[in-house]
Design an enzyme around this catalytic site. Structure first.
Site, short mmCIF file in Angstrom:
data_model
loop_
_atom_site.label_atom_id
_atom_site.label_comp_id
_atom_site.label_asym_id
_atom_site.label_seq_id
_atom_site.Cartn_x
_atom_site.Cartn_y
_atom_site.Cartn_z
N ASP A 84 -11.67 -12.52 10.52
CA ASP A 84 -10.72 -12.58 9.40
C ASP A 84 -9.35 -13.01 9.95
O ASP A 84 -8.63 -12.22 10.54
CB ASP A 84 -10.64 -11.19 8.76
N GLU A 112 -11.01 -6.50 -5.08
CA GLU A 112 -11.01 -7.54 -4.04
C GLU A 112 -12.25 -7.41 -3.17
O GLU A 112 -12.46 -6.38 -2.52
CB GLU A 112 -9.74 -7.40 -3.20
N HIS A 145 -11.77 -14.41 2.45
CA HIS A 145 -12.97 -13.58 2.31
C HIS A 145 -14.17 -14.38 1.84
O HIS A 145 -15.28 -14.18 2.35
CB HIS A 145 -12.67 -12.40 1.38
N MET A 177 2.59 -5.73 -7.74
CA MET A 177 1.26 -5.18 -7.43
C MET A 177 1.40 -4.07 -6.40
O MET A 177 2.26 -4.11 -5.53
CB MET A 177 0.39 -6.31 -6.86
N GLU A 229 -9.73 -13.44 -2.45
CA GLU A 229 -8.93 -13.89 -1.30
C GLU A 229 -9.65 -15.06 -0.61
O GLU A 229 -10.83 -14.97 -0.28
CB GLU A 229 -8.74 -12.75 -0.30
N ASP A 238 -1.56 -13.17 1.17
CA ASP A 238 -2.08 -12.07 2.00
C ASP A 238 -2.43 -12.69 3.35
O ASP A 238 -3.58 -12.94 3.65
CB ASP A 238 -3.30 -11.43 1.34
N LYS A 290 -14.80 -8.50 0.03
CA LYS A 290 -14.81 -9.05 1.38
C LYS A 290 -16.20 -8.77 1.94
O LYS A 290 -16.74 -7.68 1.74
CB LYS A 290 -13.73 -8.36 2.22
N HIS A 297 0.88 -1.17 0.00
CA HIS A 297 0.00 0.00 0.00
C HIS A 297 0.91 1.22 0.00
O HIS A 297 2.03 1.16 0.55
CB HIS A 297 -0.83 0.08 1.29
N ASP A 336 -6.64 -14.62 8.27
CA ASP A 336 -5.43 -14.43 7.43
C ASP A 336 -4.32 -15.42 7.80
O ASP A 336 -3.15 -15.05 7.92
CB ASP A 336 -4.90 -12.99 7.53
N ASP A 371 -5.20 -13.60 -3.70
CA ASP A 371 -4.69 -13.50 -2.33
C ASP A 371 -4.87 -14.84 -1.65
O ASP A 371 -6.00 -15.26 -1.34
CB ASP A 371 -5.45 -12.41 -1.55
N ASP A 409 2.28 1.72 3.43
CA ASP A 409 3.20 0.72 4.00
C ASP A 409 4.63 1.23 3.81
O ASP A 409 5.53 0.92 4.59
CB ASP A 409 3.11 -0.63 3.27
C1 GLT Z 1 -5.77 -5.73 4.24
C2 GLT Z 1 -6.90 -6.63 3.78
C3 GLT Z 1 -6.51 -7.41 2.59
C4 GLT Z 1 -6.28 -6.60 1.38
C5 GLT Z 1 -5.14 -5.70 1.49
C6 GLT Z 1 -5.11 -4.78 0.29
S1 GLT Z 1 -4.96 -4.93 2.98
O1 GLT Z 1 -4.81 -6.49 4.90
O2 GLT Z 1 -7.26 -7.48 4.86
O3 GLT Z 1 -7.39 -8.46 2.32
O4 GLT Z 1 -5.93 -7.48 0.33
O5 GLT Z 1 -5.63 -3.54 0.56
MN MN Z 2 -6.42 -9.50 0.61
MN MN Z 3 -8.04 -11.03 4.73
#
Ligand code: GLT
Ligand code: MN
Ligand code: MN
Length: 387
Positions: A254, A180, A219, A87, A216, A286, A182, A53, A256, A244, A56
């Site tokens: 979430d 993306e 998500h 990216m 992702e 991600d 979510k 980002h 991750d 992702d 970041d």
């Molecule tokens: C954040 C989010 C991710 C996105 C990123 C891109 S940032 O961590 O949870 O799923 O891909 O903005």
């Molecule tokens: Mn993501």
């Molecule tokens: Mn996520």
């Protein structure tokens, strides 16, 4: 054998290995590492690329001179390590200005600021070599629908995407957008909640060809959906511009998690889908390490994401070469061609012929399928007991 190589296109975001373990209930557990340090960490574990980002890398309140120095140092680290930046994306969620969304905010000044911030971040991404630009609208949603007409929100989102596509075209950048989805978190409900929603939304844009998706794992899992099916729809439509990878237990926050750490079987079918269909974009992780990890364990986390992907890729190749599995699949899909005169491309004649054909419905209903046998073979392959 499971060593990551550049051709695998494994990437991580600065925010992933740089995650310090802050959560809504707890303070950071790991010291902040600079972007340059993170590039070196990623090089050490064997990643091909690093994504980011805008903030970041560059603090939101940096002066132009500070920005230039940070970018110079970062480019030097990329040069030393050979890492690429495939990216980039915009942080449109952390700053309080975005508390009611960015492109869908009810405040027109915020919507304009979001466009300005994104154009600056696109310039940065292109300067670093990015060819894909991700949009994750973390704040593009509501807690109460009393606050915003959802149709107005869709129109605002479209206006922003069209504006930014035209900016990219006007600049002559070689850049594609990946949206993306979510379903929720950090907002109560986020607009365009699934990859399928995004695919439909894209077709309403002025330049749909330059816009695809960035699904992702976590998500779609948060929404209780089959991720592989969503990726398949994107792939089939030529819209899988980025992905992702991570993992997520159904019904949780979430998480991750490290790729393949929670739902191995679905991770296998996902990798098989990507590899069988020649997906050639980044394999972006991600994800972040458990809050209990120190930086040595963060490296184990990153290595684990890539190693699991490669092991599953090998399992997919074994599955494709497994005589018993393939014979079963051939049997299941056997086609007598008896129905060919009636099917395929529609014609009035075919339809007329089909309508007069007599089917033995009871016989159709009697035919079972050996999916238990088939699935057990796949499970045994995954468990490593088929050679
Ligand atoms: C954040 C989010 C991710 C996105 C990123 C891109 S940032 O961590 O949870 O799923 O891909 O903005
Ligand atoms: Mn993501
Ligand atoms: Mn996520």
């Amino acid at each position: 054998m499971y060593e990551p190589k550049p051709e695998h296109k494994f990437t991580f975001g600065l925010w992933t290995v740089g995650n310090v373990g802050r959560d809504p209930f707890g303070e950071p557990v790991r010291a902040t590492k600079s972007p340059v340090e993170l590039v070196h960490l990623l090089a050490e574990v064997g990643a091909w690329g690093v994504n980011l980002h805008d903030n970041d890398l560059i603090p939101i309140d940096a002066t132009p001179a500070e920005r230039d120095k940070i970018v110079r140092d970062f480019k030097a680290a990329l040069g030393e390590t050979g890492l690429v930046v495939p990216m980039a994306t915009t942080n449109l969620f952390t700053d309080p200005a975005f508390r009611d969304g960015a492109f869908t905010s009810n405040d027109r000044n915020v919507r304009a600021y979001a466009l300005q911030k994104t154009m600056n971040a696109i310039d940065l991404g292109v300067e670093l070599g990015a060819k894909i630009y991700v949009f994750w609208g973390g704040r593009e949603g509501t807690e109460t629908d009393a606050s915003k007409d959802p149709i107005t929100a869709i129109k605002r989102g479209r206006e922003a995407m069209n504006y930014l596509c035209n900016y990219v075209l006007d600049q002559g950048y070689d850049l594609k957008f990946a949206l993306e989805a979510k379903p929720n978190e950090p907002r109560g409900d986020i607009y365009n909640a699934t990859t399928g929603n995004m695919l439909a939304f894209i077709e309403t844009l002025d330049h749909p060809d330059m816009v695809g998706v960035n699904p992702e794992v976590a998500h779609e899992h948060m929404a209780g959906l089959n991720f592989t099916h969503h990726v398949a729809q994107a792939l089939e439509a030529g819209k899988l511009f980025h992905i992702d990878l991570n993992d997520q237990a159904f019904g949780r926050y979430d998480q991750d998690f490290r790729f393949g750490s929670a739902n191995l079987k679905s991770a296998f079918f996902l990798v098989k889908l990507l590899e069988d269909n020649g997906y050639d974009g980044s394999r972006h992780f991600d994800a972040h390490a458990y809050r209990t990890s120190d930086y040595e364990d963060v490296k184990a986390f990153a290595r684990g994401c890539m190693r699991t992907y490669l092991i599953l890729k090998e399992k997919a190749a074994r599955c494709n070469a497994d005589a018993e599995i393939q014979a079963l699949l051939a049997e299941i899909n056997a086609d007598s061609s008896e129905m060919s005169p009636f099917m395929g491309q529609y014609s009035r004649e075919k339809a007329a012929a089909l309508r007069t054909h007599t089917f033995d419905r009871a016989a159709l209903g009697r035919r079972g399928q050996p999916y238990e046998r088939l699935d057990q073979l796949v499970v045994e392959l995954l468990l490593g007991v088929r050679s």
